[in-house]
Structure formats: structure tokens, C-alpha cells
Design a protein around this motif. Sequence first.
Motif, PDB file in Angstrom:
ATOM      1  N   ALA A  94      -4.872  -7.042  -2.421  1.00 17.07           N
ATOM      2  CA  ALA A  94      -4.009  -8.121  -2.900  1.00 17.07           C
ATOM      3  C   ALA A  94      -2.696  -8.131  -2.111  1.00 17.07           C
ATOM      4  CB  ALA A  94      -3.743  -7.955  -4.392  1.00 17.07           C
ATOM      5  N   VAL A  95      -2.117  -6.938  -1.907  1.00 19.52           N
ATOM      6  CA  VAL A  95      -0.873  -6.847  -1.139  1.00 19.52           C
ATOM      7  C   VAL A  95      -1.086  -7.367   0.283  1.00 19.52           C
ATOM      8  CG1 VAL A  95       0.755  -5.211  -0.114  1.00 19.52           C
ATOM      9  CG2 VAL A  95       0.082  -4.952  -2.490  1.00 19.52           C
ATOM     10  N   ALA A  96      -2.193  -6.944   0.912  1.00 19.72           N
ATOM     11  CA  ALA A  96      -2.467  -7.377   2.284  1.00 19.72           C
ATOM     12  C   ALA A  96      -2.679  -8.890   2.343  1.00 19.72           C
ATOM     13  CB  ALA A  96      -3.695  -6.644   2.827  1.00 19.72           C
ATOM     14  N   SER A  97      -3.277  -9.463   1.287  1.00 22.62           N
ATOM     15  CA  SER A  97      -3.503 -10.914   1.282  1.00 22.62           C
ATOM     16  C   SER A  97      -2.184 -11.665   1.234  1.00 22.62           C
ATOM     17  CB  SER A  97      -4.340 -11.313   0.069  1.00 22.62           C
ATOM     18  OG  SER A  97      -5.475 -10.513  -0.032  1.00 22.62           O
ATOM     19  N   THR A 135      -2.526  -2.109   8.002  1.00 22.39           N
ATOM     20  CA  THR A 135      -3.807  -1.573   8.452  1.00 22.39           C
ATOM     21  C   THR A 135      -4.042  -0.189   7.847  1.00 22.39           C
ATOM     22  OG1 THR A 135      -3.314  -2.721  10.506  1.00 22.39           O
ATOM     23  CG2 THR A 135      -5.253  -1.362  10.486  1.00 22.39           C
ATOM     24  N   MET A 136      -2.984   0.633   7.795  1.00 22.04           N
ATOM     25  CA  MET A 136      -3.089   1.939   7.113  1.00 22.04           C
ATOM     26  C   MET A 136      -3.496   1.765   5.658  1.00 22.04           C
ATOM     27  SD  MET A 136      -1.639   4.345   9.117  1.00 22.04           S
ATOM     28  CE  MET A 136      -1.515   3.788  10.771  1.00 22.04           C
ATOM     29  N   LEU A 137      -2.802   0.824   4.997  1.00 23.21           N
ATOM     30  CA  LEU A 137      -3.049   0.599   3.570  1.00 23.21           C
ATOM     31  C   LEU A 137      -4.505   0.217   3.344  1.00 23.21           C
ATOM     32  CD1 LEU A 137      -1.337   0.349   0.906  1.00 23.21           C
ATOM     33  CD2 LEU A 137      -1.326  -2.090   1.309  1.00 23.21           C
ATOM     34  N   LEU A 138      -5.001  -0.739   4.148  1.00 21.12           N
ATOM     35  CA  LEU A 138      -6.387  -1.183   3.992  1.00 21.12           C
ATOM     36  C   LEU A 138      -7.357  -0.048   4.320  1.00 21.12           C
ATOM     37  CD1 LEU A 138      -6.319  -4.797   5.452  1.00 21.12           C
ATOM     38  CD2 LEU A 138      -6.537  -4.103   3.076  1.00 21.12           C
ATOM     39  N   LEU A 195     -11.197  -4.763  10.039  1.00 22.01           N
ATOM     40  CA  LEU A 195     -11.553  -4.880  11.456  1.00 22.01           C
ATOM     41  C   LEU A 195     -10.704  -5.937  12.148  1.00 22.01           C
ATOM     42  CD1 LEU A 195     -15.432  -4.458  11.571  1.00 22.01           C
ATOM     43  CD2 LEU A 195     -13.647  -2.919  12.397  1.00 22.01           C
ATOM     44  N   VAL A 196     -10.483  -7.072  11.463  1.00 19.33           N
ATOM     45  CA  VAL A 196      -9.672  -8.131  12.069  1.00 19.33           C
ATOM     46  C   VAL A 196      -8.234  -7.652  12.260  1.00 19.33           C
ATOM     47  CG1 VAL A 196      -8.837 -10.477  11.815  1.00 19.33           C
ATOM     48  CG2 VAL A 196     -11.143  -9.927  11.122  1.00 19.33           C
ATOM     49  N   TYR A 197      -7.700  -6.934  11.258  1.00 19.51           N
ATOM     50  CA  TYR A 197      -6.338  -6.407  11.402  1.00 19.51           C
ATOM     51  C   TYR A 197      -6.247  -5.425  12.567  1.00 19.51           C
ATOM     52  CZ  TYR A 197      -3.661  -8.422   7.615  1.00 19.51           C
ATOM     53  OH  TYR A 197      -2.960  -9.292   6.829  1.00 19.51           O
ATOM     54  N   LEU A 198      -7.280  -4.588  12.698  1.00 19.37           N
ATOM     55  CA  LEU A 198      -7.304  -3.603  13.779  1.00 19.37           C
ATOM     56  C   LEU A 198      -7.325  -4.313  15.131  1.00 19.37           C
ATOM     57  CD1 LEU A 198      -7.309  -0.563  13.673  1.00 19.37           C
ATOM     58  CD2 LEU A 198      -9.763  -0.581  13.958  1.00 19.37           C
ATOM     59  N   LEU A 199      -8.124  -5.383  15.200  1.00 20.76           N
ATOM     60  CA  LEU A 199      -8.210  -6.190  16.418  1.00 20.76           C
ATOM     61  C   LEU A 199      -6.840  -6.771  16.758  1.00 20.76           C
ATOM     62  CD1 LEU A 199     -10.806  -6.964  18.040  1.00 20.76           C
ATOM     63  CD2 LEU A 199     -10.639  -9.193  16.966  1.00 20.76           C
ATOM     64  N   LEU A 200      -6.181  -7.364  15.748  1.00 18.89           N
ATOM     65  CA  LEU A 200      -4.863  -7.963  15.956  1.00 18.89           C
ATOM     66  C   LEU A 200      -3.869  -6.924  16.453  1.00 18.89           C
ATOM     67  CD1 LEU A 200      -4.551 -10.248  12.817  1.00 18.89           C
ATOM     68  CD2 LEU A 200      -4.455 -11.011  15.186  1.00 18.89           C
ATOM     69  N   LEU A 201      -3.959  -5.731  15.842  1.00 21.22           N
ATOM     70  CA  LEU A 201      -3.022  -4.659  16.169  1.00 21.22           C
ATOM     71  C   LEU A 201      -3.219  -4.192  17.604  1.00 21.22           C
ATOM     72  CD1 LEU A 201      -0.914  -2.971  14.755  1.00 21.22           C
ATOM     73  CD2 LEU A 201      -2.683  -1.352  14.147  1.00 21.22           C
ATOM     74  N   MET A 206      -5.151   6.129  11.916  1.00 20.77           N
ATOM     75  CA  MET A 206      -6.188   5.504  11.077  1.00 20.77           C
ATOM     76  C   MET A 206      -7.223   6.526  10.626  1.00 20.77           C
ATOM     77  SD  MET A 206      -5.848   2.130  11.257  1.00 20.77           S
ATOM     78  CE  MET A 206      -4.249   1.694  11.862  1.00 20.77           C
ATOM     79  N   LEU A 207      -7.681   7.331  11.626  1.00 17.20           N
ATOM     80  CA  LEU A 207      -8.730   8.320  11.349  1.00 17.20           C
ATOM     81  C   LEU A 207      -8.254   9.301  10.277  1.00 17.20           C
ATOM     82  CD1 LEU A 207     -11.531   9.220  12.587  1.00 17.20           C
ATOM     83  CD2 LEU A 207     -10.240  10.886  13.893  1.00 17.20           C
ATOM     84  N   LEU A 208      -7.020   9.815  10.437  1.00 19.98           N
ATOM     85  CA  LEU A 208      -6.491  10.774   9.462  1.00 19.98           C
ATOM     86  C   LEU A 208      -6.298  10.101   8.105  1.00 19.98           C
ATOM     87  CD1 LEU A 208      -3.885  12.794  11.538  1.00 19.98           C
ATOM     88  CD2 LEU A 208      -6.091  13.543  10.695  1.00 19.98           C
ATOM     89  N   THR A 209      -5.775   8.851   8.116  1.00 18.11           N
ATOM     90  CA  THR A 209      -5.566   8.133   6.855  1.00 18.11           C
ATOM     91  C   THR A 209      -6.876   8.008   6.087  1.00 18.11           C
ATOM     92  OG1 THR A 209      -3.885   6.813   7.963  1.00 18.11           O
ATOM     93  CG2 THR A 209      -4.634   6.026   5.842  1.00 18.11           C
ATOM     94  N   SER A 210      -7.935   7.570   6.801  1.00 17.93           N
ATOM     95  CA  SER A 210      -9.206   7.351   6.105  1.00 17.93           C
ATOM     96  C   SER A 210      -9.762   8.665   5.587  1.00 17.93           C
ATOM     97  CB  SER A 210     -10.199   6.659   7.027  1.00 17.93           C
ATOM     98  OG  SER A 210     -10.480   7.466   8.130  1.00 17.93           O
ATOM     99  N   SER A 211      -9.642   9.740   6.396  1.00 16.49           N
ATOM    100  CA  SER A 211     -10.230  11.008   5.953  1.00 16.49           C
ATOM    101  C   SER A 211      -9.497  11.540   4.732  1.00 16.49           C
ATOM    102  CB  SER A 211     -10.192  12.029   7.082  1.00 16.49           C
ATOM    103  OG  SER A 211      -8.894  12.534   7.249  1.00 16.49           O
ATOM    104  N   ILE A 212      -8.170  11.424   4.719  1.00 18.59           N
ATOM    105  CA  ILE A 212      -7.413  11.949   3.584  1.00 18.59           C
ATOM    106  C   ILE A 212      -7.666  11.107   2.340  1.00 18.59           C
ATOM    107  CG2 ILE A 212      -5.075  12.276   2.692  1.00 18.59           C
ATOM    108  CD1 ILE A 212      -4.328  13.109   5.551  1.00 18.59           C
ATOM    109  N   ALA A 213      -7.748   9.773   2.517  1.00 19.95           N
ATOM    110  CA  ALA A 213      -7.997   8.914   1.359  1.00 19.95           C
ATOM    111  C   ALA A 213      -9.350   9.228   0.737  1.00 19.95           C
ATOM    112  CB  ALA A 213      -7.932   7.444   1.781  1.00 19.95           C
TER     113      ALA A 213
END
Lengths: 163, 163
Positions: B59-62, B89-92, B141-147, A90-97
Motif C-alpha cells: 500500500a505504501v509503495a502504491s 525497493t527494499m521495502l517491497l 521487478l519493475v522497481y528493480l528495473l527502474l532502479l 536486496m539479497l541481504l534484505t530478502s534473506s533477513i526478512a
Amino acid sequence: MGKAKRICLLLLRLLASGSTVSAAIVMATSREEARFFTLSFEAKYTHTPSFKYFVIANAVASVYGFLVLFLPAESLLWRLVLCFDVIMTMLLTSSIAAALAVAQIGKNGNSYAGWLPICDQVPNYCSQVTGALAMGLLGLLVYLLLLLYSLHSLLDPLLLKKP
Amino acid sequence: MGKAKRICLLLLRLLASGSTVSAAIVMATSREEARFFTLSFEAKYTHTPSFKYFVIANAVASVYGFLVLFLPAESLLWRLVLCFDVIMTMLLTSSIAAALAVAQIGKNGNSYAGWLPICDQVPNYCSQVTGALAMGLLGLLVYLLLLLYSLHSLLDPLLLKKP
């Protein structure tokens, strides 16, 4: 787990750590001075919050990656490693994005907002940032591979094994 | 799995889908026209690639979130859901990071690159984008929690249960 598989996984982790280390170093050493008539300005990663975040995130991921390399194979901590892998990815994904989004503006500008591209003035800086982003992307891909492999071996989501 | 727990997880998924839907809609409907002396310009999400990516990712995540709601509890597909949760979660994460990075420049500008802040000209647009980012962050955050909950119940990484 077979010995060959373990060595393969460790090599992947080594590759990931190497990529994140070089991404952080390449980004952190990027700077160029440009002269525009009498005006001189300097391009540096610290001038952009997203690039600072990129360096920090990659440094954190590198330290984590090297620490994991020294974890004994029988350790119960390997279960925790999967959770940390998720967080690091997650951390790497956010930083690269974030860095990509700013680099895109730096390259193409945004005519609607009146932001001019700066890559014509500081081409070396731009190519160094591109290199750092490419290294970061490689590190991210390897982490994603490791993560999906872990999930696969845990869950068998595609139901390939006979019950 | 207990019935109460299942309902709780479904409610969390509903919350996540609601957040991502509203994030996509709020971002997609954000527009404002500004007049600067005789010059008139329009701020719109389609003018910024990062914001477009934000709308598409949410939209994709929804759609994914609503589809998962209708998955029967006994389905073997739940194993695949964990992998998809990771990918969503990566996508978001990436979409929010990219949109945040651009929004930060829009708010504060970047004096080194000569990019001026635009929020003084289009305050309503800016606050709408801020709202979309907040909703997106809630969904993430909710997705991260679920994960992390799924990983926890699968792996027991903190070794809380007796073997």
C-alpha cells in the motif's frame, strides 16, 4: 576523495563483511537436540529453507565484501560496485526478512494455523538464531548506510551544495 | 531525456503501481472458511503478521508510485526520487521475502517443527495468496528495473559510452 573519508568507508565495509560472515557462521552452527518424553528431535538450520537461504545470502555478501576491500582506489570498477551494492543489499534484505518471518513463527507460533512455538523446547537454538539475525541486521544496516552515502555523494538529493 | 524514453519510464512506473495496488488488494481480500469435522476455522491475512506487513508495504509503495507519476519532469525532486526508489525497493523486497517464507510453510509445512501444511484445508485462500505474491513480485521487478536503469544512466557502470 579525502584519505580519511576513504579509510572510514573501508572500515565500514570491513564491519559489514565481518557482520555478514559472523551471521552466516552463527546460523550455520546452530543446532540443538531436544528430548520430548521418548521422542527426540533435532533443531538445525538446514531444516528450514529460509535459514538455508539466510546462510547462503550472507556467505555471498561476505565474499563480495572482502573482494571489494582489495579494489584499488583509482579503479573504474567502483562504478560497478554501486550497482552490486544495490543487489547485495536486496539479497541481504530478502534473506533477513524471510528468516525473521520464520523465526517469529518459531517463537510465537500461529494459533490459527495450528503451528506451535518451538522455542520452549530448543531455547539455545532459538537464541543462536536470534544472534545470527542481529548480526545479519547489523550488516544490512551498514550496507544501507554505504549505499545511501554513495547516492548522496553522487546526486546531492537534498540540494545542500550550492550549484 | 527524449520524450519517448520519458513516456516509457512513466508507463513502467504505472505498471509498478498497478502491480503493488493489486497485490495489496488481492492479499487483503483473501479469506476462506474451512470446516474440519465439527471444528470450523477461518483463514485470513490478518492472522499472519508477515501477510499484514505485505499489505502495508505494498500500500505504501502504491501511494508513493502514484505520487511520483504527477511529479513534473523538470523538478529537482527527481534526485530524491532515486533515493526513495531504493528505499521502496527494499521495502517491497523484505515484504515479499517474509510473505513467501510463511507461504512456503503454509504450503509444505515443516515436519521437523511439527507444523502441518494448511493449503489442503483452504485451497482458495492459498491460491489467492499465491496470486498476491505474484503481483507483488512483478511490482518489485519493475522497481528493480527502474532502479538499475537510473543507476546505469547516472554512472554508466559498464563503460559503454566513450569518455
